[in-house]
Design a protein around this motif. Structure first.
Motif, mmCIF file in Angstrom:
data_model
loop_
_atom_site.group_PDB
_atom_site.id
_atom_site.type_symbol
_atom_site.label_atom_id
_atom_site.label_comp_id
_atom_site.label_asym_id
_atom_site.label_seq_id
_atom_site.Cartn_x
_atom_site.Cartn_y
_atom_site.Cartn_z
ATOM 1 N N ILE A 181 3.398 2.036 55.788
ATOM 2 C CA ILE A 181 4.334 1.492 54.795
ATOM 3 C C ILE A 181 3.621 1.229 53.479
ATOM 4 C CG2 ILE A 181 5.847 -0.459 54.267
ATOM 5 C CD1 ILE A 181 6.288 -0.696 57.332
ATOM 6 N N ALA A 182 2.382 0.710 53.551
ATOM 7 C CA ALA A 182 1.616 0.434 52.333
ATOM 8 C C ALA A 182 1.313 1.715 51.563
ATOM 9 C CB ALA A 182 0.318 -0.279 52.689
ATOM 10 N N ARG A 183 1.163 2.833 52.265
ATOM 11 C CA ARG A 183 0.923 4.128 51.606
ATOM 12 C C ARG A 183 2.208 4.790 51.145
ATOM 13 N NH1 ARG A 183 -2.849 4.362 55.882
ATOM 14 N NH2 ARG A 183 -1.345 5.492 57.184
ATOM 15 N N GLY A 184 3.348 4.160 51.399
ATOM 16 C CA GLY A 184 4.619 4.744 50.996
ATOM 17 C C GLY A 184 5.211 5.687 52.013
ATOM 18 N N GLU A 185 4.642 5.756 53.217
ATOM 19 C CA GLU A 185 5.138 6.649 54.267
ATOM 20 C C GLU A 185 6.174 5.889 55.095
ATOM 21 O OE1 GLU A 185 1.580 7.610 56.313
ATOM 22 O OE2 GLU A 185 0.671 8.676 54.622
ATOM 23 N N MET A 186 7.378 5.753 54.533
ATOM 24 C CA MET A 186 8.392 4.918 55.162
ATOM 25 C C MET A 186 8.917 5.514 56.467
ATOM 26 S SD MET A 186 8.565 2.293 53.340
ATOM 27 C CE MET A 186 7.763 1.851 51.811
ATOM 28 N N ALA A 187 9.089 6.822 56.508
ATOM 29 C CA ALA A 187 9.594 7.450 57.736
ATOM 30 C C ALA A 187 8.603 7.266 58.882
ATOM 31 C CB ALA A 187 9.859 8.928 57.488
ATOM 32 N N GLN A 188 7.307 7.464 58.596
ATOM 33 C CA GLN A 188 6.291 7.252 59.619
ATOM 34 C C GLN A 188 6.230 5.786 60.025
ATOM 35 O OE1 GLN A 188 4.593 9.402 61.258
ATOM 36 N NE2 GLN A 188 2.987 8.182 62.238
ATOM 37 N N GLY A 189 6.374 4.892 59.055
ATOM 38 C CA GLY A 189 6.379 3.470 59.367
ATOM 39 C C GLY A 189 7.534 3.076 60.267
ATOM 40 N N GLU A 190 8.703 3.670 60.035
ATOM 41 C CA GLU A 190 9.863 3.371 60.872
ATOM 42 C C GLU A 190 9.630 3.808 62.313
ATOM 43 O OE1 GLU A 190 14.684 4.343 61.034
ATOM 44 O OE2 GLU A 190 13.397 5.261 59.514
ATOM 45 N N ILE A 191 9.022 4.972 62.489
ATOM 46 C CA ILE A 191 8.737 5.470 63.840
ATOM 47 C C ILE A 191 7.754 4.551 64.562
ATOM 48 C CG2 ILE A 191 7.715 7.381 65.127
ATOM 49 C CD1 ILE A 191 8.760 9.255 62.943
ATOM 50 N N LEU A 192 6.701 4.131 63.869
ATOM 51 C CA LEU A 192 5.696 3.266 64.484
ATOM 52 C C LEU A 192 6.258 1.880 64.795
ATOM 53 C CD1 LEU A 192 2.585 4.241 62.320
ATOM 54 C CD2 LEU A 192 3.016 4.847 64.703
ATOM 55 N N LEU A 193 7.153 1.382 63.960
ATOM 56 C CA LEU A 193 7.772 0.082 64.241
ATOM 57 C C LEU A 193 8.652 0.153 65.490
ATOM 58 C CD1 LEU A 193 8.729 -1.136 60.653
ATOM 59 C CD2 LEU A 193 6.990 -2.120 62.154
ATOM 60 N N LYS A 194 9.366 1.245 65.652
ATOM 61 C CA LYS A 194 10.167 1.413 66.868
ATOM 62 C C LYS A 194 9.270 1.492 68.095
ATOM 63 C CE LYS A 194 14.127 3.706 64.706
ATOM 64 N NZ LYS A 194 14.931 4.966 64.627
ATOM 65 N N ARG A 195 8.123 2.150 67.933
ATOM 66 C CA ARG A 195 7.162 2.218 69.034
ATOM 67 C C ARG A 195 6.641 0.825 69.382
ATOM 68 N NH1 ARG A 195 5.429 4.774 73.565
ATOM 69 N NH2 ARG A 195 3.177 4.523 73.850
ATOM 70 N N ALA A 196 6.322 0.025 68.373
ATOM 71 C CA ALA A 196 5.844 -1.332 68.614
ATOM 72 C C ALA A 196 6.905 -2.176 69.312
ATOM 73 C CB ALA A 196 5.430 -1.973 67.290
ATOM 74 N N ARG A 197 8.162 -2.014 68.918
ATOM 75 C CA ARG A 197 9.245 -2.771 69.546
ATOM 76 C C ARG A 197 9.397 -2.395 71.020
ATOM 77 N NH1 ARG A 197 13.930 -5.473 68.329
ATOM 78 N NH2 ARG A 197 13.415 -5.462 66.116
ATOM 79 N N ASP A 198 9.339 -1.103 71.308
ATOM 80 C CA ASP A 198 9.479 -0.652 72.701
ATOM 81 C C ASP A 198 8.320 -1.151 73.564
ATOM 82 O OD1 ASP A 198 11.772 0.654 71.931
ATOM 83 O OD2 ASP A 198 10.790 2.592 71.650
ATOM 84 N N LEU A 199 7.100 -1.117 73.019
ATOM 85 C CA LEU A 199 5.945 -1.592 73.774
ATOM 86 C C LEU A 199 6.031 -3.088 74.049
ATOM 87 C CD1 LEU A 199 3.076 0.379 71.968
ATOM 88 C CD2 LEU A 199 3.894 0.740 74.303
ATOM 89 N N CYS A 200 6.538 -3.838 73.084
ATOM 90 C CA CYS A 200 6.671 -5.285 73.270
ATOM 91 C C CYS A 200 7.721 -5.608 74.332
ATOM 92 C CB CYS A 200 7.017 -5.947 71.945
ATOM 93 S SG CYS A 200 7.106 -7.747 72.013
ATOM 94 N N ASN A 201 8.833 -4.902 74.298
ATOM 95 C CA ASN A 201 9.892 -5.147 75.286
ATOM 96 C C ASN A 201 9.468 -4.748 76.693
ATOM 97 O OD1 ASN A 201 11.938 -6.236 73.616
ATOM 98 N ND2 ASN A 201 12.443 -4.192 72.850
ATOM 99 N N ALA A 202 8.524 -3.806 76.781
ATOM 100 C CA ALA A 202 8.099 -3.320 78.099
ATOM 101 C C ALA A 202 7.060 -4.215 78.765
ATOM 102 C CB ALA A 202 7.540 -1.899 77.974
ATOM 103 N N LEU A 203 6.507 -5.180 78.034
ATOM 104 C CA LEU A 203 5.488 -6.054 78.610
ATOM 105 C C LEU A 203 6.113 -6.980 79.652
ATOM 106 C CD1 LEU A 203 3.386 -7.040 75.460
ATOM 107 C CD2 LEU A 203 2.741 -5.483 77.296
ATOM 108 N N GLU A 204 5.453 -7.071 80.809
ATOM 109 C CA GLU A 204 5.963 -7.903 81.896
ATOM 110 C C GLU A 204 5.307 -9.278 81.927
ATOM 111 O OE1 GLU A 204 5.372 -5.728 85.457
ATOM 112 O OE2 GLU A 204 6.835 -4.147 84.964
#
Length: 646
Positions: A181-204
């Motif tokens: 996001i800091a480099r202006g790569e918003m599409a890549q940032g959106e993908i990585l944020l979704k990945r972070a959300r999925d990983l957090c929800n998957a933690l037991e």
């Protein structure tokens, strides 16, 4: 004192590592018996830190005196860091040499926004993990890299793209998203944020409450990214899923509030939005935002004030803030304030009307970078490129003549030089482009050897432009530029290619060898294929216009209406190909009568005129046309007109 130490030591042996309350009670009991018991005071400090009672730990250090601070300097610096006194904590930790001191100093430097030093410390710690948790170190290093990108120090970041291991934990994935996001790569940032959300929800091993707390900053960042991409509907929908009152961190809560207001899809009352966004950032301490966040929040506040038509107040407040910073400067925040000040001065006007109100500001602030660039942009939007070039050129000449070191740094800043070169290029002033590049390259070559990525990019562009010059001096300067860049980084392919182009005898390991480039080329096949020939000058000009989809579609044959067809039209009969020619030009034409036959014979190639034919007359002889005598009636009229006064 002697009796308290064995009792405390025996208690520490019997106590569980989590039983810090019992240890604290025993330490307090020992301190009551002997106020100068440094060992008991040290044990008390450690217990308070383990119980997250950081303010009490600082108070204990203040009452314990300098000897306690010297004995437990690591714990003292950590307590100061946790209570928001990061500068003092960094100073104390910098005096130590152990790994623990490096950890505390790295975290304190991060909080004081000395990200360069923090990155250096984490690089040392990351070289050998020892007993540290590798995952925690990677998380901290990723956070520092993201902050370097945000603060324009991206050249210090060694890993631009996230590795596979960065996508295995939600913390590292979130930090990688922040870097994108800091480099202006918003599409890549959106993908990585979704990945972070999925990983957090998957933690037991996390409870539902803990997951909600961890997902809050991810959600706030997602709202920002969606808003930047123009996905206002998705941002608005996601913003309504956040309960602002449930965010414990004050700065995160305020940022979420601002992003929620910015993500509203429907138009709201600008006065209510302005009241919602306006807040004193200093009141958020110790959880205050970073400087780059504070600058954005202040710009948002000014933007809402402009929407609320508070032009006079915004112009006055921004002008006061601009005066507090000496001009010229390259501070992004103060230059953005100049833009806001220009908009407030224009009072909603556009085009020529806005320029009439903004241009006079240059007399008051002739060295204001943000104001000059705003005026240049308005001239360009209005189609007056000549005036835009003249304005920026006059500004650059004024800084250059001043001779001030700071003014010269601004004059030859990559952004200023790039804008001026772009204006010259659009006007077709090639000579001015080379002169500007030559002056900028000569200036920065005289500065220190360690140059920023922006200056190195400017030098590369200057070398490329100077290579296209016909002047030998320009070629020599280009060669020197690429030699210095290659010496600075031998792995830089651009510098190596420039050095090879400017020097006849130059080879570099950074470039792909010629043997490898031509290894798969079949020479015999090329010879048999022949050589492509350039089109001749007499051939038709080939257009490169891209055809639209309508032009590529096969055209449908239109069926002629029956009433427009000839009476004797037959579909099976082939039409006469000469039907479009005049009757006398068709091959089937046969003249009738002596006169038409003689005329047809006269028009034939090589035929002599028929002088004996009826109705024919000899051709007019060549030479000047002689005017004959006038008829009798016309002559008599002219004679009558000649009478009278002379």
């Amino acid at each position: 004192m002697a009796s308290s130490i064995p009792a405390l030591a025996s208690l520490l042996k019997k106590s569980d590592i989590e039983d810090h309350d019992e240890i604290l009670k025993s330490a307090n009991h020992a301190i009551k018996q002997s106020k100068n018991d440094l060992e008991a005071q040290h044990v008390k400090i450690v217990s308070l830190l383990n119980l997250d009672r950081f303010q009490d730990a600082v108070h204990a250090f203040e009452t314990g005196g300098d000897k306690l601070k010297e004995k437990a300097s690591l714990e003292y610096s950590y307590a100061l860091y946790k209570t928001g006194k990061s500068e003092l904590a960094a100073e104390i930790a910098a005096k130590g040499s152990s790994r623990g001191f490096q950890h505390v100093e790295a975290q304190a430097r991060y909080r004081t926004e000395d990200f360069k030093r923090s990155a250096e410390l984490y690089k040392i710690l990351g070289a050998n993990y020892e007993n540290d948790a590798e995952a925690d170190l990677k998380i901290n290093m990723g956070a520092v890299d993201a902050q370097l990108e945000w603060n324009g120090l991206g050249d210090l970041v060694q890993k631009k793209k996230p590795a596979r291991e960065d996508l295995e934990a939600f913390e590292t994935a979130y930090n990688a998203a922040c870097g994108s996001i800091a480099r202006g790569e918003m599409a890549q940032g959106e993908i990585l944020l979704k990945r972070a959300r999925d990983l957090c929800n998957a933690l037991e091993d996390l409870t539902d409450e803990e997951k909600v707390a961890e997902l809050l900053p991810i959600t706030v960042q997602q709202i920002y990214v969606l808003g930047r991409q123009g996905k206002t509907a998705e941002a608005d929908k996601l913003a309504h899923t956040i309960d602002l009152s449930s965010i414990p961190d004050a700065s995160t809560r305020y940022i979420a509030q601002v992003n929620q207001a910015a993500a509203l899809e429907e138009t709201v009352n600008p006065y209510l939005t302005q009241r919602l966004v306006t807040k004193d950032v200093q009141s958020l301490k110790p959880d205050y935002p970073f400087n780059f966040q504070t600058a954005i929040l202040n710009r948002n506040r000014y933007a809402t004030e402009l929407q609320a038509l508070k032009f006079d107040g915004t112009a006055e407040s921004t002008a006061t803030a601009i005066k507090s910073k000496p001009s010229p400067n390259l501070d992004a925040f103060y230059n953005s304030l100049s833009v806001v000040n220009a908009v407030a001065t224009a009072k909603g006007q556009k085009g020529k009307d806005a320029l009439k109100l903004i241009v006079p500001l240059l007399e008051k602030r002739p060295k204001d970078v943000g104001l000059v660039l705003t005026i240049v942009q308005l001239y360009i939007l209005h189609g007056n490129s000549n005036e835009a070039t003249a304005t920026l050129q006059k500004f650059a000449d004024g800084l250059e003549k001043s001779g001030d070191a700071e003014a010269l740094n601004v004059r030859f800043a990559p952004g200023i030089v790039g804008t001026l070169v772009s204006l010259y290029h659009n006007d077709g002033r090639t000579g001015h482009v080379r002169l500007e590049m030559s002056k900028a390259a000569s200036y920065w070559r005289q500065r220190s050897k360690s140059k920023s990525s922006g200056v190195n990019g400017l030098l590369k562009a200057a070398g490329s432009v100077l290579l296209g010059s016909q002047d030998s001096e320009d070629h020599k300067l280009a060669q020197e530029i690429f030699q210095e860049l290659y010496a600075q980084d031998e792995g830089d392919r651009y510098a190596a290619a420039g050095l090879s182009a400017s020097s006849k005898s130059s080879s570099s390991s950074a470039l792909t060898p010629i043997d490898r480039l031509v290894a798969k080329i079949d020479i015999d096949e090329l010879e048999n294929a022949g050589i492509a020939q350039l089109p001749s000058s007499t051939s038709a000009t080939v257009t490169t216009r891209k055809r639209s989809a309508e032009e590529t579609k096969p055209k449908k044959t239109k069926k002629m209406r029956p009433r427009r067809m000839p009476k004797d039209y037959d579909e099976n009969k082939k039409p006469d190909p000469e039907r479009w020619l005049p009757l006398r030009d068709r091959s089937t034409y046969r003249p009738k009568g002596k006169k038409n036959k003689a005329r047809q014979a006269m028009l034939a190639q090589g035929a002599a005129p028929a002088t004996d034919s009826e109705g024919s007359r000899p051709a007019t002889p060549g030479g000047d046309v002689v005017k004959g005598k006038q008829s009798g009636s016309a002559a008599s009229k002219n004679k009558k007109k000649s009478k009278g006064k002379r």
